[in-house]
Design a protein around this motif. Sequence first.
Motif, short mmCIF file in Angstrom:
data_model
loop_
_atom_site.label_atom_id
_atom_site.label_comp_id
_atom_site.label_asym_id
_atom_site.label_seq_id
_atom_site.Cartn_x
_atom_site.Cartn_y
_atom_site.Cartn_z
N CYS A 143 5.76 -5.83 -11.84
CA CYS A 143 4.95 -4.69 -11.37
C CYS A 143 4.35 -4.20 -12.74
CB CYS A 143 5.36 -3.87 -10.60
SG CYS A 143 6.12 -4.33 -8.97
N GLN A 144 2.98 -3.96 -13.02
CA GLN A 144 2.54 -3.53 -14.35
C GLN A 144 1.89 -2.08 -14.43
OE1 GLN A 144 3.46 -5.28 -17.09
NE2 GLN A 144 4.26 -6.89 -15.96
N CYS A 174 1.86 -6.56 -7.67
CA CYS A 174 2.91 -6.91 -8.54
C CYS A 174 3.12 -8.53 -8.58
CB CYS A 174 4.34 -6.38 -7.75
SG CYS A 174 4.21 -4.64 -7.86
N GLN A 175 3.54 -9.14 -9.58
CA GLN A 175 3.56 -10.72 -9.65
C GLN A 175 4.60 -11.40 -8.60
OE1 GLN A 175 4.60 -11.89 -13.65
NE2 GLN A 175 3.09 -10.44 -14.55
N GLN A 176 5.46 -10.67 -8.17
CA GLN A 176 6.42 -11.02 -7.25
C GLN A 176 6.49 -9.79 -6.25
OE1 GLN A 176 7.60 -11.16 -10.48
NE2 GLN A 176 6.92 -13.18 -10.82
N SER A 202 0.87 -1.21 -0.14
CA SER A 202 0.09 0.08 -0.11
C SER A 202 0.91 1.20 -0.20
CB SER A 202 -1.01 0.22 1.31
OG SER A 202 -0.08 0.06 2.28
N ARG A 203 1.98 1.19 0.42
CA ARG A 203 2.97 2.25 0.26
C ARG A 203 4.37 2.05 -0.60
NH1 ARG A 203 4.46 3.62 6.35
NH2 ARG A 203 4.51 5.76 5.36
N ASN A 204 4.27 1.13 -1.16
CA ASN A 204 5.50 0.82 -2.04
C ASN A 204 5.44 1.47 -3.36
OD1 ASN A 204 7.96 -0.64 -2.55
ND2 ASN A 204 6.73 -2.07 -3.95
N HIS A 205 4.56 2.14 -3.89
CA HIS A 205 4.40 3.08 -5.19
C HIS A 205 4.03 4.33 -5.03
CE1 HIS A 205 5.03 -1.20 -6.87
NE2 HIS A 205 3.92 -1.45 -6.02
N GLN A 206 4.66 5.23 -4.56
CA GLN A 206 4.60 6.66 -4.27
C GLN A 206 5.68 7.29 -4.84
OE1 GLN A 206 4.87 7.87 -0.30
NE2 GLN A 206 5.23 5.74 0.45
#
Length: 248
Positions: A170-171, A183-185, A121-125
């Motif tokens: 991650c797409q 993300c897939q992994q 939830s915080r990994n993509h910012q």
Amino acid sequence: MLRRSLIVLSALLSGCSPSAPDSNASSLAVQLWFNGAPLRCSDTITLAQQPWQLAQFQLYLSDISLNNKPLLLDPTPLHQQPQLALLGTVCGESANDNWQLKFTRPLSAGVLAFTVGVPASRNHQDPLRAASPLNQSDMFWSWQQGYKYLRLELAGAAQQWALHLGATGCQSASPMRPPTTSCQQPNLARISVNYQRGQILTLDLAPILAEFTPATDNHCMSDPNRLSCQTLLPRLGINGTPLGWSMQ
């Protein structure tokens, strides 16, 4: 007179005995080890008969619990938010070293568990707008890929080697956009150790790098199709048993 002598003797004996663990201790020291001994930037380790030195080691720990109850961190200006901390060192930049977790309540004996990584939830910012410690740019890949959960870099005589752990597969429409699906992994490793008061948390790199030959052509950037990652990721706890973590 006898009573005064007994008081003096008792004081002397208590001064000679080991001090009891601090029952109010709300911090936990963390150390990086190699082969059972602390590893410092100035130390030389041998891998595949070649000398190496630590250049950088940092990692994010999150979702910490003690005996299955959430354990919140005491926020600090640089290294801690309530549910996430950045530990480690960049050799040559020791001013930002952090090797201690500080909690909002005293620690008791029991099972200490934590995740190596940043929650999805915080990994993509945007790291430029993120609060510390999620604003360190060299611990970030892109909005699409997210953060480097763990960054290990070694310097050899004439070469460098790196292991970066983070989510892959991650797409999104572009690297500058966050993914809309998982993300897939995710590559989040959950670690559990048995804690007793007065102990320190250690990570020994020796079993992780055992019988591995670092080289400029076998960096691991968490790609599951890369042979070096197929060896190292399970040792970090990604679809395997995590190695190296213990309480001392």
